[in-house]
Enzyme design. Structure first.
Site, PDB file in Angstrom:
ATOM      1  N   GLY A  36       0.817  -1.212   0.000  1.00  0.00           N
ATOM      2  CA  GLY A  36       0.000   0.000   0.000  1.00  0.00           C
ATOM      3  C   GLY A  36       0.847   1.257   0.000  1.00  0.00           C
ATOM      4  N   GLY A  41       5.493   4.880  -8.731  1.00  0.00           N
ATOM      5  CA  GLY A  41       6.359   3.719  -8.950  1.00  0.00           C
ATOM      6  C   GLY A  41       5.538   2.425  -8.935  1.00  0.00           C
ATOM      7  N   HIS A  42       4.663   2.284  -7.916  1.00  0.00           N
ATOM      8  CA  HIS A  42       3.798   1.095  -7.876  1.00  0.00           C
ATOM      9  C   HIS A  42       2.875   1.064  -9.098  1.00  0.00           C
ATOM     10  CE1 HIS A  42       4.295   1.735  -3.376  1.00  0.00           C
ATOM     11  NE2 HIS A  42       4.640   0.486  -3.498  1.00  0.00           N
ATOM     12  N   GLY A 152       9.333  -4.468  -8.303  1.00  0.00           N
ATOM     13  CA  GLY A 152      10.116  -3.318  -8.753  1.00  0.00           C
ATOM     14  C   GLY A 152      11.620  -3.576  -8.655  1.00  0.00           C
ATOM     15  N   ASP A 155      13.839  -2.405  -5.413  1.00  0.00           N
ATOM     16  CA  ASP A 155      14.291  -3.352  -4.385  1.00  0.00           C
ATOM     17  C   ASP A 155      14.957  -4.519  -5.113  1.00  0.00           C
ATOM     18  OD1 ASP A 155      13.159  -2.159  -1.863  1.00  0.00           O
ATOM     19  OD2 ASP A 155      11.372  -2.259  -3.101  1.00  0.00           O
ATOM     20  N   GLN A 158      15.627  -7.793  -3.370  1.00  0.00           N
ATOM     21  CA  GLN A 158      14.340  -8.480  -3.158  1.00  0.00           C
ATOM     22  C   GLN A 158      13.891  -9.171  -4.446  1.00  0.00           C
ATOM     23  OE1 GLN A 158      10.764  -6.888  -0.961  1.00  0.00           O
ATOM     24  NE2 GLN A 158      10.126  -6.313  -2.997  1.00  0.00           N
ATOM     25  N   SER A 191       7.631   4.860  -0.698  1.00  0.00           N
ATOM     26  CA  SER A 191       6.578   5.335   0.215  1.00  0.00           C
ATOM     27  C   SER A 191       7.189   6.125   1.359  1.00  0.00           C
ATOM     28  CB  SER A 191       5.808   4.144   0.781  1.00  0.00           C
ATOM     29  OG  SER A 191       5.339   3.344  -0.275  1.00  0.00           O
ATOM     30  N   ARG A 192       8.432   5.826   1.710  1.00  0.00           N
ATOM     31  CA  ARG A 192       9.048   6.504   2.863  1.00  0.00           C
ATOM     32  C   ARG A 192       9.596   7.886   2.491  1.00  0.00           C
ATOM     33  NH1 ARG A 192      10.805   0.844   4.073  1.00  0.00           N
ATOM     34  NH2 ARG A 192       9.787   0.219   6.020  1.00  0.00           N
TER      35      ARG A 192
HETATM   36  O1  PAF Z   1       8.208  -4.558  -1.914  1.00  0.00           O
HETATM   37  C1  PAF Z   1       7.231  -4.624  -1.135  1.00  0.00           C
HETATM   38  O2  PAF Z   1       6.359  -3.757  -1.120  1.00  0.00           O
HETATM   39  C2  PAF Z   1       7.132  -5.791  -0.164  1.00  0.00           C
HETATM   40  O3  PAF Z   1       8.389  -6.209   0.279  1.00  0.00           O
HETATM   41  C3  PAF Z   1       6.331  -6.972  -0.734  1.00  0.00           C
HETATM   42  C4  PAF Z   1       7.011  -7.588  -1.958  1.00  0.00           C
HETATM   43  C5  PAF Z   1       4.932  -6.522  -1.116  1.00  0.00           C
HETATM   44  C6  PAF Z   1       6.214  -8.082   0.307  1.00  0.00           C
HETATM   45  O4  PAF Z   1       5.567  -7.633   1.458  1.00  0.00           O
END
Ligand code: PAF
Length: 286
Positions: A36, A41-42, A152, A155, A158, A191-192
């Site tokens: 959320g 970007g999202h 994205g 990250d 990730q 978001s931050r």
């Molecule tokens: O990148 C994020 O927003 C979070 O790490 C994710 C992939 C939704 C997992 O909670």
């Protein structure tokens, strides 16, 4: 509650029934997991999902398992209505908002642990992080069962962690990386960023510029060690209070680059006030 042009699903049974219906009609399902507090970007990841799939599902779940006790889980922005409004302007078919106790029922006892790409970088200061991310993403992918899921490049560690998990666990899902959304001065959207003061916001814009300069000099033949030393000095001079890491890694494995590495990635985490910014960019090695 206003009407939105997508369905809002809070229960897993309803999600499964909806996805089964779409799949039965031959639709390709694209999935964008989020926590959320959506920004452009999202939304660019949502648009990418729309280009690659017939039906787009976005999840919103602030995952407690990826926050350490001292991190900002309680204060993390929760902006469901404005997230729905932003999503209503994009081609979204369903928004999945699972309940916390359904995601982590009493006696929840399972964790997904990914090695290799998770070592170092973010894990050096956030050792809990990738375990929490891999566990919730494994659950979300099992719940949604999409054909493809978008993460994205912002990250980057990730993204590679999820790719490794999906490959290692034979999940039949294509993982697609979406380009980092950037503000006009190049600051990676996050978001931050909303927590930055005006002065910090100005300094924050220097991160990508200093990284870009270091990459240009490495691509022009400067040794990475010298270019990164200069960049660290420049970051501290620009007003960042710490350089947690600024490292050139192999873009595929995140191992340190070797003499024959062609595709590198420069990854950085810096401190500014009480906040932390991360960014990364590709590097073409000679
Ligand atoms: O990148 C994020 O927003 C979070 O790490 C994710 C992939 C939704 C997992 O909670």
């Amino acid at each position: 509650m206003p009407d939105f042009p997508f369905i809002i699903v809070r229960e897993l049974d309803a999600l499964r029934a909806q996805v089964a219906g779409w799949r039965g009609s031959g639709h390709k399902i694209g999935f964008v997991p989020t926590m959320g507090a959506l920004h452009e970007g999202h939304l660019s990841l949502v648009d990418l999902a729309g280009e690659k799939a017939d039906k787009v599902i976005v999840s919103i779940f602030v995952n407690p398992a990826q926050f350490a006790p001292h991190e900002d889980f309680d204060d993390y922005p929760r902006t469901e209505q404005s997230d729905f409004e932003k999503l209503s302007l994009r081609a979204v078919d369903a928004v999945y908002v699972p309940h916390g106790d359904a995601m982590y029922p009493p006696n929840f006892s399972t964790a997904v642990s990914v090695g290799g790409v998770t070592e170092g970088l973010e894990s050096a200061t956030r050792p809990h992080f990738f375990g929490g991310v891999a566990t919730v993403v494994a659950k979300l992918l099992n719940q949604v069962q999409p054909d493809l899921a978008i993460f994205g490049e912002k990250d980057y560690q990730q993204l590679l962690t999820i790719r490794r998990m999906v490959r290692d666990l034979d999940m039949p899902i294509e993982i697609v990386g979406g380009a980092t959304g950037r503000e006009a001065d190049g600051l990676a959207m996050s978001s931050r960023n909303a927590y930055l003061t005006a002065d910090q916001r100005e300094t924050a814009g220097e991160l990508n510029k200093i990284m870009r300069h270091a990459i240009d000099t490495i691509e022009a033949g400067e040794t990475p060690a010298r270019a990164l030393d200069k960049a660290k000095t420049a970051l501290l001079a620009a007003g960042f209070n710490a350089v947690q890491y600024l490292e050139l890694r192999d873009a595929e494995t995140l191992e340190p680059v070797k003499a024959n590495t062609k595709s590198g990635r420069l990854l950085a985490a810096v401190g500014i006030g009480d906040l932390r910014l991360i960014d990364n960019m590709p590097v073409l090695l000679p």
